[in-house]
Design a protein around this motif. Structure first.
Motif, PDB file in Angstrom:
ATOM      1  N   GLU A 154      36.390  31.547  31.518  1.00  0.00           N
ATOM      2  CA  GLU A 154      36.526  29.892  31.884  1.00  0.00           C
ATOM      3  C   GLU A 154      36.559  29.566  33.112  1.00  0.00           C
ATOM      4  OE1 GLU A 154      39.528  28.347  29.725  1.00  0.00           O
ATOM      5  OE2 GLU A 154      38.580  28.474  27.793  1.00  0.00           O
ATOM      6  N   TYR A 155      37.135  30.417  33.980  1.00  0.00           N
ATOM      7  CA  TYR A 155      37.092  30.241  35.576  1.00  0.00           C
ATOM      8  C   TYR A 155      35.877  30.665  35.930  1.00  0.00           C
ATOM      9  CZ  TYR A 155      42.294  29.657  36.069  1.00  0.00           C
ATOM     10  OH  TYR A 155      43.666  29.279  35.757  1.00  0.00           O
ATOM     11  N   CYS A 156      35.272  31.831  35.531  1.00  0.00           N
ATOM     12  CA  CYS A 156      33.904  32.144  35.972  1.00  0.00           C
ATOM     13  C   CYS A 156      32.694  30.999  35.573  1.00  0.00           C
ATOM     14  CB  CYS A 156      33.553  33.423  35.418  1.00  0.00           C
ATOM     15  SG  CYS A 156      34.607  34.840  35.854  1.00  0.00           S
ATOM     16  N   GLN A 157      32.971  30.261  34.541  1.00  0.00           N
ATOM     17  CA  GLN A 157      32.184  29.368  34.067  1.00  0.00           C
ATOM     18  C   GLN A 157      32.035  28.226  35.222  1.00  0.00           C
ATOM     19  OE1 GLN A 157      29.707  29.753  31.533  1.00  0.00           O
ATOM     20  NE2 GLN A 157      29.060  27.664  32.340  1.00  0.00           N
ATOM     21  N   CYS A 158      33.449  27.796  35.233  1.00  0.00           N
ATOM     22  CA  CYS A 158      33.650  26.790  36.054  1.00  0.00           C
ATOM     23  C   CYS A 158      32.962  26.961  37.665  1.00  0.00           C
ATOM     24  CB  CYS A 158      35.100  26.272  36.455  1.00  0.00           C
ATOM     25  SG  CYS A 158      35.989  25.425  35.178  1.00  0.00           S
ATOM     26  N   VAL A 159      33.172  28.173  37.987  1.00  0.00           N
ATOM     27  CA  VAL A 159      32.471  28.558  39.270  1.00  0.00           C
ATOM     28  C   VAL A 159      31.010  28.419  39.214  1.00  0.00           C
ATOM     29  CG1 VAL A 159      32.178  30.400  41.099  1.00  0.00           C
ATOM     30  CG2 VAL A 159      34.486  30.001  40.267  1.00  0.00           C
ATOM     31  N   ASN A 160      30.428  28.808  38.144  1.00  0.00           N
ATOM     32  CA  ASN A 160      28.851  28.895  37.827  1.00  0.00           C
ATOM     33  C   ASN A 160      28.664  27.345  37.925  1.00  0.00           C
ATOM     34  OD1 ASN A 160      28.734  31.545  37.609  1.00  0.00           O
ATOM     35  ND2 ASN A 160      28.929  31.515  35.561  1.00  0.00           N
ATOM     36  N   ASP A 161      29.479  26.371  37.271  1.00  0.00           N
ATOM     37  CA  ASP A 161      28.771  24.977  37.128  1.00  0.00           C
ATOM     38  C   ASP A 161      29.294  24.371  38.661  1.00  0.00           C
ATOM     39  OD1 ASP A 161      28.070  25.530  34.913  1.00  0.00           O
ATOM     40  OD2 ASP A 161      30.307  25.051  33.897  1.00  0.00           O
ATOM     41  N   ILE A 162      30.337  24.684  39.368  1.00  0.00           N
ATOM     42  CA  ILE A 162      30.973  23.924  40.460  1.00  0.00           C
ATOM     43  C   ILE A 162      31.221  24.995  41.724  1.00  0.00           C
ATOM     44  CG2 ILE A 162      32.504  22.065  41.393  1.00  0.00           C
ATOM     45  CD1 ILE A 162      33.536  21.839  38.679  1.00  0.00           C
TER      46      ILE A 162
ATOM     47  N   TYR B 296      38.351  44.620  34.070  1.00  0.00           N
ATOM     48  CA  TYR B 296      37.411  43.634  34.300  1.00  0.00           C
ATOM     49  C   TYR B 296      37.737  43.075  35.681  1.00  0.00           C
ATOM     50  CZ  TYR B 296      35.788  43.172  29.718  1.00  0.00           C
ATOM     51  OH  TYR B 296      34.868  43.543  28.518  1.00  0.00           O
ATOM     52  N   ILE B 297      38.508  43.486  36.469  1.00  0.00           N
ATOM     53  CA  ILE B 297      38.782  43.134  37.667  1.00  0.00           C
ATOM     54  C   ILE B 297      37.511  43.211  38.513  1.00  0.00           C
ATOM     55  CG2 ILE B 297      40.308  43.027  39.923  1.00  0.00           C
ATOM     56  CD1 ILE B 297      42.790  43.339  38.236  1.00  0.00           C
ATOM     57  N   PRO B 298      36.940  44.415  38.773  1.00  0.00           N
ATOM     58  CA  PRO B 298      35.902  44.641  39.502  1.00  0.00           C
ATOM     59  C   PRO B 298      34.726  43.810  39.169  1.00  0.00           C
ATOM     60  CG  PRO B 298      36.663  46.678  38.806  1.00  0.00           C
ATOM     61  CD  PRO B 298      37.547  45.618  38.088  1.00  0.00           C
ATOM     62  N   VAL B 299      34.516  43.610  37.688  1.00  0.00           N
ATOM     63  CA  VAL B 299      33.358  42.511  37.351  1.00  0.00           C
ATOM     64  C   VAL B 299      33.698  41.299  37.830  1.00  0.00           C
ATOM     65  CG1 VAL B 299      32.417  41.574  35.100  1.00  0.00           C
ATOM     66  CG2 VAL B 299      33.232  43.909  35.198  1.00  0.00           C
TER      67      VAL B 299
ATOM     68  N   HIS C  75      31.333  38.867  40.544  1.00  0.00           N
ATOM     69  CA  HIS C  75      30.684  37.630  40.157  1.00  0.00           C
ATOM     70  C   HIS C  75      31.141  36.651  41.268  1.00  0.00           C
ATOM     71  CE1 HIS C  75      29.553  34.281  37.521  1.00  0.00           C
ATOM     72  NE2 HIS C  75      30.731  33.752  37.810  1.00  0.00           N
ATOM     73  N   PHE C  76      32.366  36.644  41.739  1.00  0.00           N
ATOM     74  CA  PHE C  76      32.900  35.685  42.843  1.00  0.00           C
ATOM     75  C   PHE C  76      32.239  35.909  44.123  1.00  0.00           C
ATOM     76  CE2 PHE C  76      36.174  34.198  39.689  1.00  0.00           C
ATOM     77  CZ  PHE C  76      36.524  33.154  40.274  1.00  0.00           C
ATOM     78  N   GLU C  77      31.961  37.202  44.225  1.00  0.00           N
ATOM     79  CA  GLU C  77      31.450  37.578  45.550  1.00  0.00           C
ATOM     80  C   GLU C  77      29.946  36.971  45.777  1.00  0.00           C
ATOM     81  OE1 GLU C  77      30.440  41.637  48.193  1.00  0.00           O
ATOM     82  OE2 GLU C  77      31.199  41.934  46.038  1.00  0.00           O
ATOM     83  N   THR C  78      29.254  36.814  44.660  1.00  0.00           N
ATOM     84  CA  THR C  78      27.980  36.150  44.462  1.00  0.00           C
ATOM     85  C   THR C  78      27.925  34.620  44.880  1.00  0.00           C
ATOM     86  OG1 THR C  78      27.926  35.809  42.184  1.00  0.00           O
ATOM     87  CG2 THR C  78      26.940  37.849  42.931  1.00  0.00           C
TER      88      THR C  78
END
Length: 1002
Positions: free
Chosen positions: A779-787, A845-848, A852-855
């Motif tokens: 959900e955190y990653c999804q929020c970053v995708n959207d915002i 899953y931490i490297p994954v 994702h955040f690096e992008t």
């Protein structure tokens, strides 16, 4: 000594065709020192017949380009009688030409070599020795004649000086005057010999003595003067002879002057009077033509004021301004000082000021009408201007172009401020109208009770308010498109004017270059041709005549040239236009193009002076772009007002993640559209959204952290079943989709849950909290995708969540906090292994998550990724602590059991049976939870602990590796232990290395 009668008589030489006579020397005077005559400055005229003199004398017409006797202008008597100069013959020309006259250097002959001192070098070297000997001999034996002459001169000079010294000094004074009583008494001292007014013999003797003394003084002076005259007699008699010769020459000169005057009179009568009369008549005719043209020009100027009024009646501002400028230029240049037009200039200035006000009012009216018209109108530029009525159908775009050009021409460069003010008011009205339209469709809101727009927006539900916000966004996009279209028209006019200025300069340079090329072949207009053009050119001024002549001579070589029309011709074309309104009214676009043309009627004379400079036009163009930026900023600011009015009561913070994502996507879409439209990255709306996003992230994070804490507090640390949707979730992560999967519609076939979570070929036994943790960080990653703007904040919050899970699970499992929180009886090895496996899943899953955040981060923000390195280290340390805890459990059991070990039958002993039993229980608890490699490593560590305690007990019992009975009994127990351990699953090939229990003999 030569006299006047013996002066040389000039005779014509053999080559006397030019009237130049040479002097022959007197043969009788060859043995005497000749008298130096003055330079032949004024040659004598021939003394023959008058007709012969006229024929052989210099001709003014034929000899006008060479020097003749008529060019002589020396004042000979003044040159001879100059009392200031001692050597008069050497300063002959200084009397007329001044004391500054100096002889010029004669140019050296080209046929003679340039002789320098170096040419005499060899000769001087040869004679230097002989010259030295001669000088030495001369000094030793001086010449007798020279000695006598020197001594005689010296004696005479000394004697004369002695005699002159006897003369009183008073006679030598330059201010000596007997009329001065003091001087008179000093010269004639009557007081010595005149006493009591009677004459005596003594007085008579004194008078005689004084008379003799004065006579003696006179004789001394006369002798000295005679001596000086004798010394200078040669120069004196030379001057006298030259004076007589000059008198003869002056007589001849007077005769030549009389002849010249006669010739001049004949030339004036024959050659000048007729041509001058023709020129005078041509000048009279030219003046009449100029007067006629001037009257026609005055008539045209007189008609210009009604024409300007006619143009203003049809709002032809550009044409009116051009006509006013042309008329003012004509008044200042060609009609200056005419009494009847003394008030016309001020009247034209007043009309120009009136036009300025009219243009400013019309532009304000257009701005207000264009920005306040309905946004439903698809046209970007207003098609109808209802406030103004025109007799001719001209598009509003052309009217706007004409209006802008007129404002530029009048240097009203601040007209964009008017548009900016109207733009701000229109932006406010857009928001107001959008809110009113939305509220009118909602029956639940009573506008009579709730009057403020902000209160009305807060009473809306989120879908209603969101629709309002999207409507505001759409209206502002249309609003910005309309502004951009209008500013594009204005910018095109500015660029057109700038381009016109540049073309005009290029044409001027080309004309100057063409003029230079035309004059190069040798056809420039000299003074005579210019005067002829001035006199014969009909109806034009001298500048027009010269321009036309230059064009005809130099520019007409097959090249096409633009015609230059002066202001007078421009006005003459308007003569009689008052009677025909159609001919006097032109379209603004055509008049603007005509005015912008470099070669047009006013393009050169007035437009270049009135139009702003390139720098000013560049500033206006930049202001247009800045105005578009301002429009974008104003739109964003108005949207911020809408956003903050809704967020005032905290309603935006209470949005769900999906709703906030919708809001963020709408804002990002609007910002992206405005950036593409205005090329401006406005920050106000993004900043407001970022502020709300920070609050949303804080609430989002607190909700999930609280949820995770509740899950951990209720977790019993038992293996949970893995629903199929979670398996699909991890599979999508493995495929690179770091997003939450869409919810499947109800009624689909439900799959059975699995005991393990299969990831990259490994099985993970997990608890239910970890499964929900995976969904939470997605959900955190999804929020970053959207915002994307909240990436760094969300990363910090996610790292805090992962740290919280690690620390809280450590407290509950390793710290045995679950005994009090959940009520577990004990923390088993299975609980520990399950916690370790859950931590390993998070570490996987931490490297994954990091990738994702690096992008989503910029390179400058990569420093925040170090949080993941710290988290990974903490998790690995926690996993290592759990492994150490499992080993310590077995270690304490080994210490307790083996401390009672005794080497005696029966074998295997009860101690080793108990050890094997505990090892089997440990294996049973860990076999299905840990992977094979981790289980083997764990049992190797447990086996090492066993060997340490067994070795210590054997040493205490004194059993050695000596092949004795006790050694044999221990070997049986060890074999039993090895067989039991290697019989466990995945431990078959485990190398226990039990030989290390024996101490090595020293």
């Amino acid at each position: 000594m030569a006299s006047h009668s013996s002066s040389p008589v000039p005779h014509p030489s053999s080559g006397g065709s030019e009237g130049i006579f040479r002097k022959d020397r007197d043969p009788s005077s060859r043995h005497y020192r000749p008298v130096h005559s003055l330079p032949d400055v004024c040659p004598k005229e021939p003394t023959g017949e008058a007709a012969r003199g006229l024929c052989e004398g210099p001709s003014v017409v034929a000899d006008q380009h060479r020097w003749t006797v008529y060019n002589s202008k020396v004042n000979l008597p003044a040159a001879l009688n100059d009392p200031r100069l001692a050597k008069r013959e050497s300063d002959f020309f200084t009397k007329s030409w001044g004391l500054d006259f100096a002889e010029t250097e004669v140019m050296p002959s080209f046929y003679l070599p340039n002789i320098t001192k170096e040419h005499f070098g060899p000769y001087l070297q040869e004679t230097a020795q002989r010259e030295k000997i001669h000088e030495r001999c001369k000094n030793i034996c001086p010449n007798k004649d020279e000695l006598d002459a020197v001594s005689s001169i010296t004696n005479n000079h000394d004697k004369s000086r002695t005699e002159l010294e006897q003369v009183p000094k008073i006679f030598m004074k330059p201010d000596f005057a007997l009329d001065d009583p003091t001087t008179f008494n000093a010269v004639l001292p009557w007081s010595h010999f005149n006493s009591a007014g009677r004459k005596s013999s003594r007085d008579m003797a004194s008078s005689r003595l004084l008379q003799e003394k004065l006579s003696h003084y006179l004789d001394v002076v006369e002798v000295s003067i005679a001596r000086q005259i004798s010394l200078r007699s040669e120069a004196f008699f030379h001057a006298m002879s030259s004076q007589h010769e000059l008198q003869d020459r002056l007589t001849e000169t007077a005769r030549a002057v009389a002849v010249l005057r006669g010739r001049t009179a004949a030339i004036e009568r024959i050659m000048c009077e007729g041509p001058l009369r023709a020129l005078r008549q041509a000048l009279t005719r030219s003046n009449c033509a100029r007067l006629h043209n001037k009257l026609k020009l005055m008539a045209a100027v007189h008609q210009s004021q009604p024409t300007v009024q006619l143009l203003l009646s049809t709002s032809e501002f550009v044409g009116a301004l051009e006509l006013i400028a042309t008329t003012k230029e004509v008044l200042q240049q060609e009609l200056q000082g005419i009494h009847s037009f003394r008030h016309l200039g001020s009247q034209l200035c007043e009309m120009e000021k009136l036009i300025d006000k009219m243009m400013v009012e019309d532009f304000s009216m257009y701005s207000r009408s264009d920005l306040s018209r309905s946004l439903e109108d698809d046209g970007q530029v207003m098609e109808k201007w209802s406030q103004m009525q025109y007799k001719r159908s001209v598009s509003i775009k052309d009217r706007l172009e004409s209006l802008v050009f007129g404002l530029l021409r009048q240097r009203k460069l601040d007209f964009l401020d008017i548009y900016s003010d109207e733009m701000i008011l229109a932006a406010k009205s857009i928001v107001t109208q959008s809110v009113v339209d939305s509220v009118s469709q909602i029956e639940e809101i009573d506008t009579d009770i709730v009057t403020k727009l902000a209160d009305q927006m807060r009473l809306m539900t989120f879908p209603q308010w969101f629709e309002l916000l999207k409507s505001v966004f759409e209206n502002f996009i249309l609003f910005l498109k309309r502004i951009k279209a209008t500013l594009s028209v204005v910018r095109n006019v500015v660029l057109e004017a700038l381009d016109s200025n540049q073309k005009s300069r290029l044409l001027e340079r080309a004309a100057a270059a063409a003029g230079g090329l035309a004059e190069a072949p040798g056809t420039p207009l000299n003074q005579g041709e210019a005067e002829l053009a001035y006199l014969t050119h009909e109806g034009l001024f001298i500048s027009d005549a010269l321009n036309d002549a230059q064009l005809n001579l130099g520019v007409g070589g097959g090249q096409e040239q633009s015609s230059t029309v002066g202001p007078r011709q421009a006005l003459s074309r308007l003569d009689g236009c008052g009677s025909d309104s159609a001919s006097g009214t032109t379209e603004s676009s055509s008049s603007r193009e005509h005015a912008l043309q470099p070669g047009g009627a006013t393009g050169i004379s007035s437009s270049e002076d009135m139009m702003p400079s390139d720098l000013e036009l560049g500033r206006v163009a930049n202001n247009i772009q800045e105005l578009l930026y301002t429009a974008s900023d104003v739109s964003h600011d108005r949207c911020v007002k809408v956003l903050m009015a809704r967020a005032k009561d905290g309603s935006l913070e209470r949005l769900s993640s999906a709703e906030f994502v919708f809001l963020s996507q709408a804002v990002e879409g609007f910002v992206r559209d405005t950036e593409e439209l205005c090329c401006r990255r406005s920050v106000s709306l993004r900043g407001a959204l970022q502020s709300q996003a920070n609050r949303f992230v804080h609430r989002f994070h607190e909700e999930r952290k609280t949820k995770l804490s509740l899950l951990l507090d209720n977790e019993r640390w038992k293996q949970a079943e893995v629903p199929a949707e979670f398996q699909d979730l991890v599979n999508s992560i493995a495929d690179g989709r770091i997003t939450l999967p869409e919810r499947k519609p109800q009624g689909t076939e439900e799959r059975k849950p699995s005991d393990y979570l299969h990831i990259d070929g490994q099985k993970y036994a997990v608890v239910g909290t970890v499964l929900l943790l995976i969904r939470i960080f997605l959900e955190y990653c999804q929020c970053v995708n959207d915002i994307p703007s909240i990436s760094t904040d969300m990363l910090t919050r996610l790292s805090d969540l992962l740290k919280h899970f690690n620390s809280r699970s450590c407290q509950l499992v390793l710290g045995a906090g679950a005994l009090q929180v959940v009520g577990l009886k004990t923390i088993t090895t299975k609980n520990l292994a399950l916690a370790s496996r859950c931590l390993q899943l998070v570490v996987h899953y931490i490297p994954v998550i990091r990738a994702h955040f690096e992008t989503k981060l910029t390179p400058k923000q990569y420093s925040v990724l170090r949080h993941f390195d710290h988290i990974t280290k903490d998790y690995n340390d926690h996993i290592a602590e759990i492994s150490a805890k499992l080993v310590s459990i077995m270690d304490s059991m080994f210490e307790k059991v083996l401390s009672k070990y005794e080497v005696k039958a029966p074998m295997p002993s009860a101690c080793f049976r108990n050890v094997c039993k505990q090892m089997a229980k440990m294996h049973e608890a860990l076999y299905e939870l840990l992977p094979e490699e981790q289980a083997q490593m764990l049992f190797l560590r447990i086996n090492a602990s066993l060997k340490i305690h067994l070795k210590r007990q054997l040493a205490r019992l004194g059993v050695h590796h000596d092949g004795g009975p006790q050694h044999g009994l221990v070997t049986v127990d060890v074999a039993f232990y090895t067989e039991n351990v290697q019989s466990l699953r995945t431990l078959e090939k485990l190398d226990l290395n039990m030989a290390e229990i024996w101490e090595q003999k020293r």
